[in-house]
Design an enzyme around this catalytic site. Structure first.
Site, PDB file in Angstrom:
ATOM      1  N   LYS A  42       0.981  -1.132  -0.149  1.00  0.00           N
ATOM      2  CA  LYS A  42      -0.143   0.099  -0.001  1.00  0.00           C
ATOM      3  C   LYS A  42       0.597   1.096  -0.145  1.00  0.00           C
ATOM      4  O   LYS A  42       1.853   1.272   0.260  1.00  0.00           O
ATOM      5  CB  LYS A  42      -0.843  -0.111   1.190  1.00  0.00           C
ATOM      6  CG  LYS A  42      -2.116  -1.043   0.928  1.00  0.00           C
ATOM      7  CD  LYS A  42      -3.316  -0.921   1.913  1.00  0.00           C
ATOM      8  CE  LYS A  42      -4.346  -1.655   1.503  1.00  0.00           C
ATOM      9  NZ  LYS A  42      -5.498  -1.610   2.605  1.00  0.00           N
TER      10      LYS A  42
ATOM     11  N   ARG B  51      -3.704  -9.953   5.154  1.00  0.00           N
ATOM     12  CA  ARG B  51      -4.122 -10.017   3.683  1.00  0.00           C
ATOM     13  C   ARG B  51      -3.147  -9.310   2.802  1.00  0.00           C
ATOM     14  O   ARG B  51      -2.445  -8.461   2.973  1.00  0.00           O
ATOM     15  CB  ARG B  51      -5.440  -9.206   3.534  1.00  0.00           C
ATOM     16  CG  ARG B  51      -6.063  -9.090   2.077  1.00  0.00           C
ATOM     17  CD  ARG B  51      -7.359  -8.316   2.105  1.00  0.00           C
ATOM     18  NE  ARG B  51      -7.833  -8.455   0.459  1.00  0.00           N
ATOM     19  CZ  ARG B  51      -7.320  -7.533  -0.262  1.00  0.00           C
ATOM     20  NH1 ARG B  51      -6.358  -6.696  -0.031  1.00  0.00           N
ATOM     21  NH2 ARG B  51      -7.764  -7.705  -1.680  1.00  0.00           N
TER      22      ARG B  51
HETATM   23  C1  LIG Z   1     -10.307  -5.773  -0.281  1.00  0.00           C
HETATM   24  N1  LIG Z   1      -9.224  -5.078   0.310  1.00  0.00           N
HETATM   25  C2  LIG Z   1      -8.226  -3.889   0.173  1.00  0.00           C
HETATM   26  N2  LIG Z   1      -7.381  -3.724   1.301  1.00  0.00           N
HETATM   27  C3  LIG Z   1      -7.900  -4.222   2.216  1.00  0.00           C
HETATM   28  C4  LIG Z   1      -7.833  -4.469   3.558  1.00  0.00           C
HETATM   29  O1  LIG Z   1      -6.746  -3.658   3.973  1.00  0.00           O
HETATM   30  N3  LIG Z   1      -8.380  -5.025   4.414  1.00  0.00           N
HETATM   31  C5  LIG Z   1      -9.434  -5.954   4.148  1.00  0.00           C
HETATM   32  N4  LIG Z   1     -10.082  -6.756   4.959  1.00  0.00           N
HETATM   33  N5  LIG Z   1      -9.777  -6.061   2.459  1.00  0.00           N
HETATM   34  C6  LIG Z   1      -9.183  -5.234   1.926  1.00  0.00           C
END
Ligand SMILES: Cn1cnc2c(O)nc(N)nc21
Length: 279
Positions: A225, A260
């Site tokens: 990110k 994730r």
């Molecule tokens: C779909 N998505 C994109 N970034 C995310 C994040 O930080 N957390 C979750 N739960 N889904 C995300």
């Protein structure tokens, strides 16, 4: 033992769990080809994520990154349906990343989602009721300030940790009041969803408070990110692997349980070493 009830699966939260990202937005594949190309490419990618150590697959048809283009419901479903239909037979927990009740319902009817991962915390009309009708589908409730199109324009909080904690508490309470068992619910502060670097840093440093506020497991997503780019100077998202792994360890050290990520092998290896050495 702490578990996450996720459809057909009871996920063991006594060890870090890795959620591998399967993006079905055409621009996430180099030549942005046809859906069939995307489906085959996505399935091969999903297989590789599992080989690399992913415990869960997260499949999404609508990009929610800042400024992402609008995707119709029909298009979102057309993207995810063929992949969900296939991976549902792979015997691994499958998470559907969507904020639309109708897409959730189609996936649940298909039997293709063990988890609903909703960046909008089941705020779409009927979403909580839909999940309350399910016996054991897992849920991730994420905090987002505003909407993807504008959330990064000028995010502002009086007290980001307190506001995110209160929001996640309220969404979890709405689910519990509707009859959803606590063991189905995980929470996510939503790094980068209406947050600047200072907000993201404060949320990371105060993860223990977020976890303590609700007693529910935390899922986090920092992989590749902007915040990683801001801290490392890496403008190319694919070059943010090392920074992303460091952020995952920082979160693990503060109690996050599910991660994730794009880079499953790197993160899985780092978490194994962290768990063994307690760094
Ligand atoms: C779909 N998505 C994109 N970034 C995310 C994040 O930080 N957390 C979750 N739960 N889904 C995300």
């Amino acid at each position: 033992m702490s578990i996450w009830q996720a459809g057909r699966f009871q996920i063991d939260l006594n060890r870090p769990q890795i959620m591998g990202i399967v993006n079905l937005t055409p621009d996430s594949f180099s030549d942005g080809g046809t859906y069939s190309h995307t489906v085959q490419t996505a399935l091969r990618h999903a297989e590789q994520l599992l080989k690399d150590g992913a415990d869960i697959l997260d499949i999404g048809g609508e990009s929610t990154r800042p400024g992402a283009a609008y995707v119709s419901l029909a298009e979102e479903w057309a993207r995810v349906q063929p992949v969900l239909a296939e991976v549902a037979g792979w015997g691994v927990p499958v998470s559907l990343d969507t904020r639309r009740t109708e897409v959730m319902a189609k996936a649940l009817d298909l039997g293709g989602a063990d988890i609903i991962n909703d960046v909008a915390a089941l705020s779409d009309a009927g979403a909580v009721d839909l999940l309350a009708q399910q016996a054991d589908t897992g849920i991730c409730l994420m905090h987002m300030q505003g909407l993807p199109e504008t959330m990064q324009d000028n995010p502002h909080y009086q007290d980001v940790v307190g506001e995110v904690a209160r929001y996640l508490n309220s969404r979890a309470a709405a689910c519990i009041e509707a009859g959803i068992a606590r063991t189905r619910i995980t929470l996510d502060p939503g790094f980068g969803f209406g947050k600047n670097l200072q907000h993201n840093t404060a949320l990371m440093r105060h993860l223990p408070e977020l976890a303590a506020a609700t007693g529910l497991p935390l899922l986090i997503g920092v992989s590749r990110k902007r915040m990683i780019g801001e801290l490392t100077g890496e403008t190319d998202a694919a070059a943010r692997v090392h920074g992303s792994v460091a952020a995952a360890l920082a979160a693990a050290a503060r109690g996050a349980r599910i991660f994730r990520v794009h880079d499953v092998k790197a993160t899985a290896d780092a978490l194994k070493v962290w768990q063994a050495l307690g760094v």
